[in-house]
Design a protein around this motif. Structure first.
Motif, PDB file in Angstrom:
ATOM      1  N   ALA A  32      56.579 -12.261  56.043  1.00 17.51           N
ATOM      2  CA  ALA A  32      56.045 -12.757  54.778  1.00 17.51           C
ATOM      3  C   ALA A  32      55.265 -14.028  55.041  1.00 17.51           C
ATOM      4  N   PHE A  33      54.253 -14.238  54.205  1.00 23.05           N
ATOM      5  CA  PHE A  33      53.464 -15.464  54.293  1.00 23.05           C
ATOM      6  C   PHE A  33      53.441 -16.139  52.937  1.00 23.05           C
ATOM      7  N   ALA A  34      53.674 -17.450  52.927  1.00 24.39           N
ATOM      8  CA  ALA A  34      53.629 -18.239  51.699  1.00 24.39           C
ATOM      9  C   ALA A  34      52.601 -19.347  51.848  1.00 24.39           C
ATOM     10  N   ASP A  35      51.821 -19.568  50.779  1.00 24.78           N
ATOM     11  CA  ASP A  35      50.870 -20.672  50.757  1.00 24.78           C
ATOM     12  C   ASP A  35      51.293 -21.683  49.698  1.00 24.78           C
ATOM     13  N   GLY A  36      50.392 -22.571  49.328  1.00 19.72           N
ATOM     14  CA  GLY A  36      50.738 -23.603  48.362  1.00 19.72           C
ATOM     15  C   GLY A  36      51.047 -23.074  46.977  1.00 19.72           C
ATOM     16  N   GLN A  37      50.664 -21.832  46.694  1.00 22.46           N
ATOM     17  CA  GLN A  37      50.956 -21.216  45.402  1.00 22.46           C
ATOM     18  C   GLN A  37      52.230 -20.381  45.418  1.00 22.46           C
ATOM     19  N   GLY A  38      52.875 -20.276  46.588  1.00 22.36           N
ATOM     20  CA  GLY A  38      54.104 -19.507  46.698  1.00 22.36           C
ATOM     21  C   GLY A  38      53.950 -18.312  47.608  1.00 22.36           C
ATOM     22  N   TRP A  70      54.965 -18.756  57.700  1.00 22.27           N
ATOM     23  CA  TRP A  70      55.430 -17.385  57.932  1.00 22.27           C
ATOM     24  C   TRP A  70      56.952 -17.368  57.908  1.00 22.27           C
ATOM     25  N   VAL A  71      57.520 -16.370  57.220  1.00 18.16           N
ATOM     26  CA  VAL A  71      58.973 -16.197  57.127  1.00 18.16           C
ATOM     27  C   VAL A  71      59.277 -14.810  57.691  1.00 18.16           C
ATOM     28  N   VAL A  72      60.054 -14.764  58.761  1.00 21.10           N
ATOM     29  CA  VAL A  72      60.145 -13.548  59.572  1.00 21.10           C
ATOM     30  C   VAL A  72      61.591 -13.161  59.846  1.00 21.10           C
ATOM     31  N   ASP A  73      61.873 -11.883  59.686  1.00 22.12           N
ATOM     32  CA  ASP A  73      63.101 -11.289  60.208  1.00 22.12           C
ATOM     33  C   ASP A  73      62.673 -10.266  61.250  1.00 22.12           C
ATOM     34  N   PRO A  74      62.960 -10.508  62.521  1.00 21.87           N
ATOM     35  CA  PRO A  74      62.439  -9.619  63.568  1.00 21.87           C
ATOM     36  C   PRO A  74      63.011  -8.215  63.508  1.00 21.87           C
ATOM     37  N   ILE A  75      64.301  -8.099  63.181  1.00 22.76           N
ATOM     38  CA  ILE A  75      64.919  -6.793  62.959  1.00 22.76           C
ATOM     39  C   ILE A  75      65.918  -6.961  61.820  1.00 22.76           C
ATOM     40  N   ASP A  76      65.547  -6.504  60.649  1.00 22.12           N
ATOM     41  CA  ASP A  76      66.477  -6.529  59.519  1.00 22.12           C
ATOM     42  C   ASP A  76      67.194  -5.183  59.491  1.00 22.12           C
ATOM     43  N   GLY A  77      68.509  -5.227  59.626  1.00 23.72           N
ATOM     44  CA  GLY A  77      69.290  -4.013  59.809  1.00 23.72           C
ATOM     45  C   GLY A  77      69.709  -3.863  61.259  1.00 23.72           C
ATOM     46  N   THR A  78      70.120  -4.978  61.870  1.00 20.31           N
ATOM     47  CA  THR A  78      70.455  -4.960  63.301  1.00 20.31           C
ATOM     48  C   THR A  78      71.600  -4.002  63.607  1.00 20.31           C
ATOM     49  N   THR A  79      72.603  -3.927  62.731  1.00 22.58           N
ATOM     50  CA  THR A  79      73.707  -3.000  62.992  1.00 22.58           C
ATOM     51  C   THR A  79      73.206  -1.559  63.032  1.00 22.58           C
ATOM     52  N   ASN A  80      72.343  -1.192  62.082  1.00 28.27           N
ATOM     53  CA  ASN A  80      71.736   0.142  62.133  1.00 28.27           C
ATOM     54  C   ASN A  80      71.023   0.356  63.458  1.00 28.27           C
ATOM     55  N   PHE A  81      70.238  -0.625  63.838  1.00 25.22           N
ATOM     56  CA  PHE A  81      69.482  -0.580  65.094  1.00 25.22           C
ATOM     57  C   PHE A  81      70.410  -0.319  66.278  1.00 25.22           C
ATOM     58  N   LEU A  82      71.499  -1.082  66.352  1.00 27.63           N
ATOM     59  CA  LEU A  82      72.407  -0.972  67.489  1.00 27.63           C
ATOM     60  C   LEU A  82      73.176   0.346  67.500  1.00 27.63           C
ATOM     61  N   TYR A  83      73.359   0.947  66.316  1.00 26.85           N
ATOM     62  CA  TYR A  83      74.082   2.210  66.210  1.00 26.85           C
ATOM     63  C   TYR A  83      73.154   3.431  66.232  1.00 26.85           C
ATOM     64  N   GLY A  84      71.883   3.216  66.505  1.00 28.06           N
ATOM     65  CA  GLY A  84      70.955   4.328  66.627  1.00 28.06           C
ATOM     66  C   GLY A  84      70.496   4.908  65.309  1.00 28.06           C
ATOM     67  N   GLN A  85      70.624   4.139  64.216  1.00 31.17           N
ATOM     68  CA  GLN A  85      70.176   4.606  62.904  1.00 31.17           C
ATOM     69  C   GLN A  85      68.786   4.044  62.596  1.00 31.17           C
ATOM     70  N   ALA A  86      67.968   4.830  61.909  1.00 33.24           N
ATOM     71  CA  ALA A  86      66.547   4.507  61.757  1.00 33.24           C
ATOM     72  C   ALA A  86      66.250   3.461  60.692  1.00 33.24           C
ATOM     73  N   ASP A  87      67.214   3.121  59.830  1.00 33.38           N
ATOM     74  CA  ASP A  87      66.943   2.202  58.720  1.00 33.38           C
ATOM     75  C   ASP A  87      67.013   0.750  59.173  1.00 33.38           C
ATOM     76  N   PHE A  88      65.996   0.329  59.936  1.00 32.04           N
ATOM     77  CA  PHE A  88      65.820  -1.078  60.282  1.00 32.04           C
ATOM     78  C   PHE A  88      64.327  -1.365  60.208  1.00 32.04           C
ATOM     79  N   VAL A  89      63.979  -2.631  59.943  1.00 32.54           N
ATOM     80  CA  VAL A  89      62.567  -2.973  59.761  1.00 32.54           C
ATOM     81  C   VAL A  89      62.254  -4.316  60.403  1.00 32.54           C
ATOM     82  N   VAL A  90      60.970  -4.510  60.675  1.00 28.89           N
ATOM     83  CA  VAL A  90      60.412  -5.817  61.004  1.00 28.89           C
ATOM     84  C   VAL A  90      59.788  -6.350  59.716  1.00 28.89           C
ATOM     85  N   SER A  91      60.154  -7.558  59.328  1.00 31.99           N
ATOM     86  CA  SER A  91      59.741  -8.111  58.037  1.00 31.99           C
ATOM     87  C   SER A  91      58.976  -9.410  58.237  1.00 31.99           C
TER      88      SER A  91
END
Length: 270
Positions: free
Chosen positions: A106-112, A83-104
């Motif tokens: 991804a899962f990779a297996d032996g095929q990519g 698993w490859v995870v960004d808990p809050i992508d867009g932290t500056t937006n988050f801290l400034y009260g802007q809605a453009d942030f996400v939890v991301s």
């Protein structure tokens, strides 16, 4: 890994991703109480980032004890199944009260790279993709296939990133000038994951991110690939580098002077 196995992983991971979004939005509503530190110039990390990642690590490894975990804040190792995870992508937006942030996630297996989930909790949106099965947004409890905009040459709306890693401000200025000179518009929303995903949803014509990390991009890249967009190769060797997404017939790579050799090789093996 078989498509049915990936479907089972998705079924277990979706509620985990939703709950991570709920944790993030709870902190978003009381962000003035957050402890905040800096990892570098204009690169913030908050108590919310740490707590959401800790939850995701524990929940995913409890559900999938045989999997590895790589997170932005506390590291790990990229060794599929992983698993490859960004808990809050867009932290500056988050801290400034802007809605453009996400939890991301991804899962990779032996095929990519195989599965991507993006939760935009302040926008009440959840999107996902599974390798070979398409990209979707959950709307009113139902999966709706994503529909990017058709390739166009004129009056594009293009997402770019601006961070303070070496060379990126200069590249941003050059790309912005090239796009403006050609009559296009530029957007900088502060989240690489959300900017890429917006190409898959049709909210941008194209997106180019000059230097990001694997956790910023992998989930969104899977979504873009399954929405039939051209994308950069995944960042699974050096774990950082440039990424992009746009319709396969778009000519924007020439405008931005991007070497398409690796992209074309990437597309040929899909």
């Amino acid at each position: 890994m078989s498509p049915n196995s990936l479907d089972r992983i998705l079924a277990s991971a979706l509620p985990i991703a939703k709950h991570a979004g709920e944790l993030a939005i709870d902190w978003f509503k009381r962000r003035d109480a957050l402890l905040i530190t800096s990892k570098g110039h204009q690169d913030w990390v908050s108590q919310a980032d740490q707590e959401v990642e800790c939850y995701l690590r524990q929940a995913l490894l409890n559900a999938f004890p045989q999997h590895q975990f790589l997170g932005e804040e506390n590291g790990g190792r990229y060794q599929p199944p992983c698993w490859v995870v960004d808990p809050i992508d867009g932290t500056t937006n988050f801290l400034y009260g802007q809605a453009d942030f996400v939890v991301s996630l991804a899962f990779a297996d032996g095929q990519g790279p195989a599965l991507g989930i993006i939760v935009a909790p302040a926008l009440q949106r959840l999107l996902y993709a599974v390798r070979g099965k398409g990209a979707f947004e959950i709307v009113d409890g139902k999966a709706k296939a994503l529909k990017p905009r058709a390739a166009a040459k004129e009056q594009l709306v293009v997402g770019l990133n601006l961070n303070y890693q070496s060379g990126i401000p200069q590249q941003y200025m050059a790309h912005s000038q090239a796009l403006i000179n050609a009559g296009h518009q530029v957007r900088v929303n502060g989240s690489a994951a959300w900017g890429l995903t917006q190409v898959a949803t049709g909210e941008l014509d194209a997106c180019y991110m000059g230097e990001v990390n694997v956790w910023d991009a992998m989930a969104a890249q899977i979504i873009c690939q399954e929405a039939k967009l051209s994308t950069a190769p995944h960042l699974i060797e050096q774990l950082h580098g440039p990424v992009w997404a746009w319709p396969k017939d778009a000519a924007i790579s020439d405008l931005l002077s991007i070497d398409n050799h690796k992209e074309q090789a990437h597309q040929s093996v899909k």
